[in-house]
Design a protein around this motif. Structure first.
Motif, PDB file in Angstrom:
ATOM      1  N   VAL A  17     -10.925   1.850   0.032  1.00 39.80           N
ATOM      2  CA  VAL A  17      -9.654   2.432   0.477  1.00 39.80           C
ATOM      3  C   VAL A  17      -9.498   3.846  -0.087  1.00 39.80           C
ATOM      4  O   VAL A  17      -9.090   4.779   0.613  1.00 39.80           O
ATOM      5  CB  VAL A  17      -8.462   1.548   0.060  1.00 39.80           C
ATOM      6  N   ALA A  18      -9.857   4.016  -1.370  1.00 36.24           N
ATOM      7  CA  ALA A  18      -9.757   5.336  -1.999  1.00 36.24           C
ATOM      8  C   ALA A  18     -10.661   6.344  -1.283  1.00 36.24           C
ATOM      9  O   ALA A  18     -10.271   7.498  -1.041  1.00 36.24           O
ATOM     10  CB  ALA A  18     -10.125   5.235  -3.476  1.00 36.24           C
ATOM     11  N   ALA A  19     -11.870   5.897  -0.927  1.00 41.87           N
ATOM     12  CA  ALA A  19     -12.814   6.796  -0.249  1.00 41.87           C
ATOM     13  C   ALA A  19     -12.294   7.208   1.128  1.00 41.87           C
ATOM     14  O   ALA A  19     -12.442   8.358   1.543  1.00 41.87           O
ATOM     15  CB  ALA A  19     -14.175   6.120  -0.129  1.00 41.87           C
ATOM     16  N   GLU A  20     -11.674   6.269   1.842  1.00 40.16           N
ATOM     17  CA  GLU A  20     -11.201   6.557   3.189  1.00 40.16           C
ATOM     18  C   GLU A  20      -9.935   7.407   3.188  1.00 40.16           C
ATOM     19  O   GLU A  20      -9.717   8.208   4.107  1.00 40.16           O
ATOM     20  CB  GLU A  20     -10.955   5.246   3.947  1.00 40.16           C
ATOM     21  N   THR A  21      -9.079   7.210   2.182  1.00 38.83           N
ATOM     22  CA  THR A  21      -7.813   7.953   2.152  1.00 38.83           C
ATOM     23  C   THR A  21      -7.915   9.257   1.379  1.00 38.83           C
ATOM     24  O   THR A  21      -7.013  10.090   1.448  1.00 38.83           O
ATOM     25  CB  THR A  21      -6.715   7.093   1.506  1.00 38.83           C
ATOM     26  N   LYS A  22      -9.005   9.417   0.609  1.00 42.41           N
ATOM     27  CA  LYS A  22      -9.191  10.589  -0.256  1.00 42.41           C
ATOM     28  C   LYS A  22      -8.144  10.642  -1.383  1.00 42.41           C
ATOM     29  O   LYS A  22      -7.867  11.688  -1.950  1.00 42.41           O
ATOM     30  CB  LYS A  22      -9.129  11.899   0.548  1.00 42.41           C
ATOM     31  N   LEU A  23      -7.562   9.485  -1.698  1.00 45.07           N
ATOM     32  CA  LEU A  23      -6.615   9.388  -2.816  1.00 45.07           C
ATOM     33  C   LEU A  23      -7.351   8.915  -4.058  1.00 45.07           C
ATOM     34  O   LEU A  23      -8.400   8.266  -3.958  1.00 45.07           O
ATOM     35  CB  LEU A  23      -5.488   8.419  -2.476  1.00 45.07           C
ATOM     36  N   ASP A  24      -6.800   9.189  -5.234  1.00 49.57           N
ATOM     37  CA  ASP A  24      -7.448   8.723  -6.452  1.00 49.57           C
ATOM     38  C   ASP A  24      -7.185   7.231  -6.643  1.00 49.57           C
ATOM     39  O   ASP A  24      -6.226   6.668  -6.090  1.00 49.57           O
ATOM     40  CB  ASP A  24      -6.952   9.514  -7.678  1.00 49.57           C
ATOM     41  N   ILE A  25      -8.060   6.600  -7.432  1.00 50.17           N
ATOM     42  CA  ILE A  25      -8.012   5.150  -7.624  1.00 50.17           C
ATOM     43  C   ILE A  25      -6.654   4.696  -8.147  1.00 50.17           C
ATOM     44  O   ILE A  25      -6.086   3.699  -7.669  1.00 50.17           O
ATOM     45  CB  ILE A  25      -9.122   4.692  -8.604  1.00 50.17           C
ATOM     46  N   LYS A  26      -6.113   5.408  -9.120  1.00 48.68           N
ATOM     47  CA  LYS A  26      -4.831   5.012  -9.722  1.00 48.68           C
ATOM     48  C   LYS A  26      -3.710   4.991  -8.673  1.00 48.68           C
ATOM     49  O   LYS A  26      -2.932   4.031  -8.586  1.00 48.68           O
ATOM     50  CB  LYS A  26      -4.465   5.963 -10.860  1.00 48.68           C
ATOM     51  N   SER A  27      -3.672   6.026  -7.834  1.00 48.42           N
ATOM     52  CA  SER A  27      -2.646   6.082  -6.793  1.00 48.42           C
ATOM     53  C   SER A  27      -2.826   4.955  -5.777  1.00 48.42           C
ATOM     54  O   SER A  27      -1.852   4.331  -5.337  1.00 48.42           O
ATOM     55  CB  SER A  27      -2.699   7.436  -6.078  1.00 48.42           C
ATOM     56  N   VAL A  28      -4.071   4.693  -5.403  1.00 44.22           N
ATOM     57  CA  VAL A  28      -4.357   3.625  -4.443  1.00 44.22           C
ATOM     58  C   VAL A  28      -3.900   2.273  -5.000  1.00 44.22           C
ATOM     59  O   VAL A  28      -3.265   1.479  -4.294  1.00 44.22           O
ATOM     60  CB  VAL A  28      -5.863   3.589  -4.095  1.00 44.22           C
ATOM     61  N   MET A  29      -4.197   2.025  -6.264  1.00 45.29           N
ATOM     62  CA  MET A  29      -3.790   0.759  -6.885  1.00 45.29           C
ATOM     63  C   MET A  29      -2.269   0.604  -6.852  1.00 45.29           C
ATOM     64  O   MET A  29      -1.741  -0.465  -6.522  1.00 45.29           O
ATOM     65  CB  MET A  29      -4.294   0.688  -8.329  1.00 45.29           C
ATOM     66  N   GLU A  30      -1.557   1.661  -7.189  1.00 46.24           N
ATOM     67  CA  GLU A  30      -0.095   1.608  -7.189  1.00 46.24           C
ATOM     68  C   GLU A  30       0.453   1.364  -5.785  1.00 46.24           C
ATOM     69  O   GLU A  30       1.388   0.569  -5.590  1.00 46.24           O
ATOM     70  CB  GLU A  30       0.465   2.913  -7.753  1.00 46.24           C
ATOM     71  N   LEU A  31      -0.133   2.035  -4.797  1.00 44.40           N
ATOM     72  CA  LEU A  31       0.317   1.867  -3.417  1.00 44.40           C
ATOM     73  C   LEU A  31       0.012   0.470  -2.884  1.00 44.40           C
ATOM     74  O   LEU A  31       0.823  -0.128  -2.159  1.00 44.40           O
ATOM     75  CB  LEU A  31      -0.346   2.924  -2.529  1.00 44.40           C
ATOM     76  N   LEU A  32      -1.142  -0.065  -3.256  1.00 44.83           N
ATOM     77  CA  LEU A  32      -1.503  -1.425  -2.835  1.00 44.83           C
ATOM     78  C   LEU A  32      -0.544  -2.446  -3.414  1.00 44.83           C
ATOM     79  O   LEU A  32      -0.120  -3.392  -2.728  1.00 44.83           O
ATOM     80  CB  LEU A  32      -2.942  -1.745  -3.246  1.00 44.83           C
ATOM     81  N   VAL A  33      -0.185  -2.276  -4.670  1.00 44.75           N
ATOM     82  CA  VAL A  33       0.775  -3.189  -5.303  1.00 44.75           C
ATOM     83  C   VAL A  33       2.119  -3.125  -4.587  1.00 44.75           C
ATOM     84  O   VAL A  33       2.753  -4.157  -4.297  1.00 44.75           O
ATOM     85  CB  VAL A  33       0.933  -2.857  -6.807  1.00 44.75           C
ATOM     86  N   THR A  34       2.576  -1.916  -4.277  1.00 44.29           N
ATOM     87  CA  THR A  34       3.848  -1.747  -3.574  1.00 44.29           C
ATOM     88  C   THR A  34       3.820  -2.422  -2.205  1.00 44.29           C
ATOM     89  O   THR A  34       4.748  -3.164  -1.835  1.00 44.29           O
ATOM     90  CB  THR A  34       4.159  -0.240  -3.390  1.00 44.29           C
ATOM     91  N   LEU A  35       2.755  -2.198  -1.456  1.00 42.38           N
ATOM     92  CA  LEU A  35       2.632  -2.793  -0.122  1.00 42.38           C
ATOM     93  C   LEU A  35       2.568  -4.312  -0.185  1.00 42.38           C
ATOM     94  O   LEU A  35       3.116  -5.011   0.673  1.00 42.38           O
ATOM     95  CB  LEU A  35       1.390  -2.235   0.585  1.00 42.38           C
TER      96      LEU A  35
END
Length: 369
Positions: A332-350
């Protein structure tokens, strides 16, 4: 005793028909286990290799330990003469001598439909496999498939999204999850009251020649077979042939004339298969309550909640990457170009908001379709 029946069922290289004959000739599996080698010469239907198999396994097997080991794994042993053995399956040619089951078996008072198709399916096939399976599950139809990549997995996932029961027929032992990435699906099937079953003994690896044979079980357990996407030489057409031999109804989803993955389906329709235009049409043909259908995208037992358009921009970005195939955080991080920490936070929120689910460690799918 059942432990000897389990031993007979697990004999490799001996067909179901010959196992049935062996049991009839010996009287019981226990009697066969203790029979003298000279007496086996009277079993004219056995070749030398098969006789040696019986002799060697008697020396190597601890029947009680093997039987108890399966039970400890939560595996039920259901031989053909058991009251629990599916009646619909017993009526097909070359029915399995026994089934090994985790979870439950398909019901006898419900309609059952197989959802099958290409492993390398298109988004078109994926969408309608989920849509038909979900809608039918909402009306109480049980969904049967093979838990393979592609259409099979989508059929199971659709049934789960519809709040129904689904059953996976494996080409390996029921204690072997194949493909491995479907471990979340495997778990969800059991947690929602469905079942994992196979004619292969526990521990059997997913060998290529097991899969065509398991197809007769998929069609045999079903009242109808729904082919969602299939090429001209698709393995799904083997299941169709078996279904027709077994007297099952066959339906196919029409597809673009220039799609090689719809060629098999379009040809089936030309040859007289039923045409899948909508779950509502199929429900009407089957005499089911089409009014039970909920709007696509609303999971059973949940309100629609806030619309996807109300998601924040980065939440939308992450959500749009996910589907019904599990994806890891790194992907997901590779596809969105977001950093791992941000991706983890967004996944938890979703996940907290009910948009996605974590089906195994750091592996996510959407929760609504």
């Amino acid at each position: 005793m059942m432990k000897y029946e389990y031993w007979l069922a697990c004999l490799k290289g001996i067909s179901s028909g010959k196992k049935t004959l062996l049991r009839e000739r010996a009287g019981t599996a226990e009697a066969l286990y203790y029979i003298e080698e000279t007496q086996m010469e009277g079993f004219e239907f056995l070749n030398e290799t098969e006789r040696n198999t019986i002799v060697q396994t008697r020396k190597q097997w601890d029947v009680e330990r093997e039987y108890d080991a399966a039970a400890k794994k939560g595996i039920r042993f259901v031989p053909w003469f058991s009251e629990d053995y599916p009646r619909c399956l017993k009526g097909i040619p070359d029915y399995p001598y026994a089934l090994y089951v985790r979870g439950s078996l398909p019901g006898t008072q419900t309609r059952r439909a197989a959802v099958i198709g290409a492993r390398r399916c298109t988004p078109y096939g994926e969408k309608y496999a989920v849509e038909f399976a979900r809608a039918l599950a909402e009306m109480g139809v049980e969904i049967i498939s093979g838990m393979a990549r592609g259409i099979d997995g989508m059929g199971h996932r659709g049934a789960l999204l519809g709040g129904g029961k689904t059953y996976a027929v494996l080409g390996c032992g029921v204690d072997v999850c194949y493909p491995k990435e479907h471990i979340g699906l495997y778990t969800d099937i059991l947690e929602q009251g469905g079942g994992i079953l196979s004619e292969q003994p526990p521990g059997t690896p997913p060998l290529a020649h097991h899969f065509p044979a398991r197809n007769r079980i998929i069609s045999g357990l079903s009242d109808a077979v729904l082919v969602m996407e299939a090429g001209r030489k698709s393995g799904s057409l083997i299941t169709v042939d078996m279904a027709l031999e077994q007297g099952r109804d066959v339906y196919a989803l029409p597809g673009p004339v220039n799609s090689s993955l719809s060629d098999g389906c379009n040809r089936l329709i030309r040859q007289g298969a039923g045409i899948l235009l909508s779950p509502e049409d199929l429900a009407e043909e089957w005499g089911l309550d089409g009014n039970a259908l909920r709007p696509a995208g609303t999971a059973p037992g949940k309100k629609a909640g806030k619309n996807e358009k109300e998601l924040e921009t980065e939440e939308k970005l992450v959500y749009s990457c996910l589907g019904l195939y599990p994806k890891g955080v790194d992907q997901v991080a590779a596809e969105t170009k977001l950093d791992i920490k941000s991706v983890m936070e967004l996944l938890v929120t979703l996940e907290l908001e009910g948009y996605i689910r974590e089906i195994s460690k750091n592996q996510y799918i959407i929760a609504r379709y």
